[in-house]
Design a protein around this motif. Structure first.
Motif, PDB file in Angstrom:
ATOM      1  N   ALA A 240       0.817  -1.216   0.000  1.00 21.53           N
ATOM      2  CA  ALA A 240       0.000   0.000   0.000  1.00 21.53           C
ATOM      3  C   ALA A 240       0.850   1.264   0.000  1.00 21.53           C
ATOM      4  CB  ALA A 240      -0.936  -0.007   1.210  1.00 21.53           C
ATOM      5  N   TRP A 241       2.161   1.091   0.128  1.00 23.25           N
ATOM      6  CA  TRP A 241       3.064   2.248   0.203  1.00 23.25           C
ATOM      7  C   TRP A 241       4.022   2.238  -0.982  1.00 23.25           C
ATOM      8  CZ3 TRP A 241       3.382   6.679   2.770  1.00 23.25           C
ATOM      9  CH2 TRP A 241       4.566   7.406   2.683  1.00 23.25           C
ATOM     10  N   PRO A 242       4.294   3.388  -1.593  1.00 18.65           N
ATOM     11  CA  PRO A 242       3.660   4.688  -1.349  1.00 18.65           C
ATOM     12  C   PRO A 242       2.272   4.736  -1.973  1.00 18.65           C
ATOM     13  CG  PRO A 242       5.214   4.880  -3.143  1.00 18.65           C
ATOM     14  CD  PRO A 242       5.357   3.481  -2.618  1.00 18.65           C
ATOM     15  N   PRO A 243       1.372   5.558  -1.451  1.00 16.28           N
ATOM     16  CA  PRO A 243       0.029   5.661  -2.015  1.00 16.28           C
ATOM     17  C   PRO A 243       0.082   6.251  -3.423  1.00 16.28           C
ATOM     18  CG  PRO A 243       0.403   7.387  -0.400  1.00 16.28           C
ATOM     19  CD  PRO A 243       1.577   6.483  -0.316  1.00 16.28           C
ATOM     20  N   VAL A 244      -0.969   5.975  -4.193  1.00 15.66           N
ATOM     21  CA  VAL A 244      -1.012   6.383  -5.600  1.00 15.66           C
ATOM     22  C   VAL A 244      -2.153   7.368  -5.810  1.00 15.66           C
ATOM     23  CG1 VAL A 244      -1.294   5.589  -7.986  1.00 15.66           C
ATOM     24  CG2 VAL A 244      -0.058   4.175  -6.318  1.00 15.66           C
ATOM     25  N   VAL A 245      -1.882   8.405  -6.604  1.00 15.89           N
ATOM     26  CA  VAL A 245      -2.925   9.356  -6.972  1.00 15.89           C
ATOM     27  C   VAL A 245      -2.981   9.429  -8.495  1.00 15.89           C
ATOM     28  CG1 VAL A 245      -1.312  11.298  -6.757  1.00 15.89           C
ATOM     29  CG2 VAL A 245      -3.775  11.723  -6.736  1.00 15.89           C
ATOM     30  N   ASP A 246      -4.201   9.268  -9.045  1.00 14.73           N
ATOM     31  CA  ASP A 246      -4.431   9.449 -10.478  1.00 14.73           C
ATOM     32  C   ASP A 246      -4.659  10.938 -10.722  1.00 14.73           C
ATOM     33  OD1 ASP A 246      -4.255   6.763 -11.352  1.00 14.73           O
ATOM     34  OD2 ASP A 246      -6.279   6.372 -10.602  1.00 14.73           O
ATOM     35  N   ALA A 247      -3.723  11.549 -11.438  1.00 16.67           N
ATOM     36  CA  ALA A 247      -3.738  13.005 -11.575  1.00 16.67           C
ATOM     37  C   ALA A 247      -4.735  13.462 -12.631  1.00 16.67           C
ATOM     38  CB  ALA A 247      -2.349  13.505 -11.922  1.00 16.67           C
ATOM     39  N   ALA A 248      -5.554  14.442 -12.263  1.00 15.57           N
ATOM     40  CA  ALA A 248      -6.392  15.142 -13.233  1.00 15.57           C
ATOM     41  C   ALA A 248      -5.684  16.386 -13.739  1.00 15.57           C
ATOM     42  CB  ALA A 248      -7.728  15.515 -12.601  1.00 15.57           C
ATOM     43  N   SER A 249      -4.851  16.995 -12.884  1.00 15.33           N
ATOM     44  CA  SER A 249      -4.072  18.164 -13.288  1.00 15.33           C
ATOM     45  C   SER A 249      -2.822  18.257 -12.429  1.00 15.33           C
ATOM     46  CB  SER A 249      -4.887  19.453 -13.163  1.00 15.33           C
ATOM     47  OG  SER A 249      -5.153  19.746 -11.790  1.00 15.33           O
ATOM     48  N   VAL A 250      -1.763  18.794 -13.029  1.00 16.20           N
ATOM     49  CA  VAL A 250      -0.508  19.060 -12.329  1.00 16.20           C
ATOM     50  C   VAL A 250      -0.109  20.498 -12.652  1.00 16.20           C
ATOM     51  CG1 VAL A 250       1.921  18.461 -12.066  1.00 16.20           C
ATOM     52  CG2 VAL A 250       0.225  16.649 -12.447  1.00 16.20           C
ATOM     53  N   ARG A 251      -0.003  21.300 -11.632  1.00 17.18           N
ATOM     54  CA  ARG A 251       0.295  22.719 -11.827  1.00 17.18           C
ATOM     55  C   ARG A 251       1.563  23.090 -11.079  1.00 17.18           C
ATOM     56  NH1 ARG A 251      -1.458  27.099  -8.666  1.00 17.18           N
ATOM     57  NH2 ARG A 251      -2.805  25.643  -7.523  1.00 17.18           N
ATOM     58  N   GLN A 252       2.501  23.740 -11.760  1.00 14.37           N
ATOM     59  CA  GLN A 252       3.715  24.190 -11.107  1.00 14.37           C
ATOM     60  C   GLN A 252       3.407  25.393 -10.215  1.00 14.37           C
ATOM     61  OE1 GLN A 252       7.227  24.677 -13.467  1.00 14.37           O
ATOM     62  NE2 GLN A 252       6.822  22.882 -14.738  1.00 14.37           N
ATOM     63  N   VAL A 253       3.994  25.396  -9.011  1.00 14.50           N
ATOM     64  CA  VAL A 253       3.772  26.471  -8.047  1.00 14.50           C
ATOM     65  C   VAL A 253       5.112  26.887  -7.459  1.00 14.50           C
ATOM     66  CG1 VAL A 253       1.443  25.690  -7.459  1.00 14.50           C
ATOM     67  CG2 VAL A 253       3.399  24.827  -6.152  1.00 14.50           C
ATOM     68  N   ALA A 254       5.111  28.014  -6.788  1.00 13.79           N
ATOM     69  CA  ALA A 254       6.319  28.480  -6.110  1.00 13.79           C
ATOM     70  C   ALA A 254       6.519  27.696  -4.820  1.00 13.79           C
ATOM     71  CB  ALA A 254       6.211  29.974  -5.792  1.00 13.79           C
ATOM     72  N   GLN A 255       7.761  27.538  -4.435  1.00 10.21           N
ATOM     73  CA  GLN A 255       8.042  26.884  -3.158  1.00 10.21           C
ATOM     74  C   GLN A 255       7.419  27.688  -2.025  1.00 10.21           C
ATOM     75  OE1 GLN A 255      12.118  25.439  -2.111  1.00 10.21           O
ATOM     76  NE2 GLN A 255      11.911  26.778  -0.345  1.00 10.21           N
ATOM     77  N   PRO A 256       6.672  27.059  -1.131  1.00 11.64           N
ATOM     78  CA  PRO A 256       6.065  27.799  -0.005  1.00 11.64           C
ATOM     79  C   PRO A 256       7.137  28.302   0.953  1.00 11.64           C
ATOM     80  CG  PRO A 256       5.736  25.436   0.259  1.00 11.64           C
ATOM     81  CD  PRO A 256       6.329  25.622  -1.109  1.00 11.64           C
ATOM     82  N   ASP A 257       6.786  29.317   1.731  1.00 11.12           N
ATOM     83  CA  ASP A 257       7.729  29.851   2.708  1.00 11.12           C
ATOM     84  C   ASP A 257       8.212  28.763   3.660  1.00 11.12           C
ATOM     85  OD1 ASP A 257       7.643  32.414   1.690  1.00 11.12           O
ATOM     86  OD2 ASP A 257       6.003  33.035   3.002  1.00 11.12           O
ATOM     87  N   ASN A 258       7.284  27.921   4.087  1.00 11.95           N
ATOM     88  CA  ASN A 258       7.653  26.786   4.925  1.00 11.95           C
ATOM     89  C   ASN A 258       7.584  25.526   4.063  1.00 11.95           C
ATOM     90  OD1 ASN A 258       8.147  24.858   6.835  1.00 11.95           O
ATOM     91  ND2 ASN A 258       6.436  25.374   8.166  1.00 11.95           N
ATOM     92  N   PRO A 259       8.731  25.012   3.612  1.00 13.39           N
ATOM     93  CA  PRO A 259       8.699  23.883   2.688  1.00 13.39           C
ATOM     94  C   PRO A 259       8.446  22.546   3.364  1.00 13.39           C
ATOM     95  CG  PRO A 259      10.965  24.495   3.160  1.00 13.39           C
ATOM     96  CD  PRO A 259      10.099  25.494   3.870  1.00 13.39           C
ATOM     97  N   TYR A 260       8.381  22.511   4.704  1.00 12.68           N
ATOM     98  CA  TYR A 260       8.232  21.238   5.415  1.00 12.68           C
ATOM     99  C   TYR A 260       6.839  21.102   6.008  1.00 12.68           C
ATOM    100  CZ  TYR A 260      13.308  21.788   5.236  1.00 12.68           C
ATOM    101  OH  TYR A 260      14.585  22.001   4.808  1.00 12.68           O
ATOM    102  N   GLU A 261       6.446  19.858   6.200  1.00  6.23           N
ATOM    103  CA  GLU A 261       5.243  19.558   6.967  1.00  6.23           C
ATOM    104  C   GLU A 261       5.643  19.152   8.368  1.00  6.23           C
ATOM    105  OE1 GLU A 261       3.008  16.556   5.012  1.00  6.23           O
ATOM    106  OE2 GLU A 261       2.610  17.759   3.225  1.00  6.23           O
ATOM    107  N   LYS A 262       4.793  19.434   9.336  1.00  5.62           N
ATOM    108  CA  LYS A 262       5.084  19.050  10.715  1.00  5.62           C
ATOM    109  C   LYS A 262       4.743  17.582  10.900  1.00  5.62           C
ATOM    110  CE  LYS A 262       4.507  20.417  15.525  1.00  5.62           C
ATOM    111  NZ  LYS A 262       5.955  20.516  15.720  1.00  5.62           N
ATOM    112  N   ARG A 263       5.700  16.872  11.504  1.00  9.44           N
ATOM    113  CA  ARG A 263       5.507  15.432  11.705  1.00  9.44           C
ATOM    114  C   ARG A 263       4.715  15.185  12.969  1.00  9.44           C
ATOM    115  NH1 ARG A 263      10.975  12.464  11.545  1.00  9.44           N
ATOM    116  NH2 ARG A 263      11.160  13.202  13.668  1.00  9.44           N
TER     117      ARG A 263
END
Length: 263
Positions: A240-263
């Protein structure tokens, strides 16, 4: 000037810390937002300490100058003068580094200058690929209901947890939106990836989702992927890992100010 080396180093390190924490959001590349006050206080204290050291060094230098003048007035004997000259020569040859330390210590200013002028980027695909897909041991169970309305924005960590461990399959039939940077395997499989941190970049672990149905942007490009979850493998299994996503759209974006997620 060399005697001011410690003061200069302290001030540079303090200024570099203030540069990334007080005057920009660059500190988010390295630590969690809650640590900002500690960084600002540390930077201010280091700058102040550098100023204090510089003042004390200057005061000590003036006192040494006055002591030398007094010594010259007291040295009336010719032989004493010769002895003093010999002592001075011994001092210059035997203690080349002086009270401020060896000249090579000035090299310590280079990392401080680099942080001040060229802050290193956030961790990216290289760090993510070094992570051997280690996941915290979690039991299969129920998760809180997702917000109503599509698409629903999820972190990579939450998406992975629900995809692998949620017995209610709350992702089924929902349109989800994930934001992260691009990583790739040698076989061309690509992922939207995010690094999770508990405290700072040093303890980062990886969360990612395989993207299907869309061409891969360049590695390390930040993208927002909108699509649906494709179930793979049994709950809690390696399949089951890694999970899979069927993409409908992929859009390029700017890196967020905080590039990390909190664990």
């Amino acid at each position: 000037m060399r005697r001011y080396g410690p003061a200069v180093l302290l001030a540079l390190v303090g200024a570099a810390i203030l540069r990334v924490s007080a005057f920009s959001e660059l500190y988010l590349r390295y630590v969690q937002p809650g640590l900002r006050p500690c960084l600002v206080v540390s930077g201010v204290l280091l700058v102040l300490l550098g100023v204090v050291v510089a003042v004390l060094t200057r005061t000590a230098g003036k006192q040494d100058h006055y002591d030398d003048l007094d010594q010259d007035l007291d040295d009336q004997d010719h032989y004493d003068d010769l002895d003093q000259d010999l002592d001075d020569q011994d001092h210059s040859h035997g203690h080349d580094h002086g009270p401020a330390g060896p000249r090579v210590a000035w090299l310590l200013t280079l990392p401080a200058l680099a942080l001040l002028l060229f802050p290193p980027p956030a961790l990216g695909s290289y760090s993510a690929q070094r992570e051997a897909d280690q996941r915290a041991a979690r039991g299969v169970g129920s998760f809180p209901a997702l917000p109503s309305g599509d698409p629903v924005d999820l972190t990579l960590g939450e998406f992975g947890s629900r995809a692998v461990y949620d017995s209610d399959r709350s992702l089924r039939g929902r349109t989800i939106r994930l934001t992260g940077f691009v990583t790739r395997d040698d076989d061309g499989t690509w992922y939207v990836t995010r690094l999770l941190v508990a405290c700072c970049a040093a303890d980062a672990t990886t969360a990612r989702a395989e993207v299907r149905g869309a061409d891969a942007p360049p590695v390390d490009t930040w993208v927002t992927v909108t699509g649906t979850w494709r179930p793979e493998g049994a709950l809690g299994s390696d399949a089951a890992w890694p999970p899979v996503v069927d993409a409908a759209s992929v859009r390029q974006v700017a890196q967020p100010d905080n590039p990390y997620e909190k664990r």
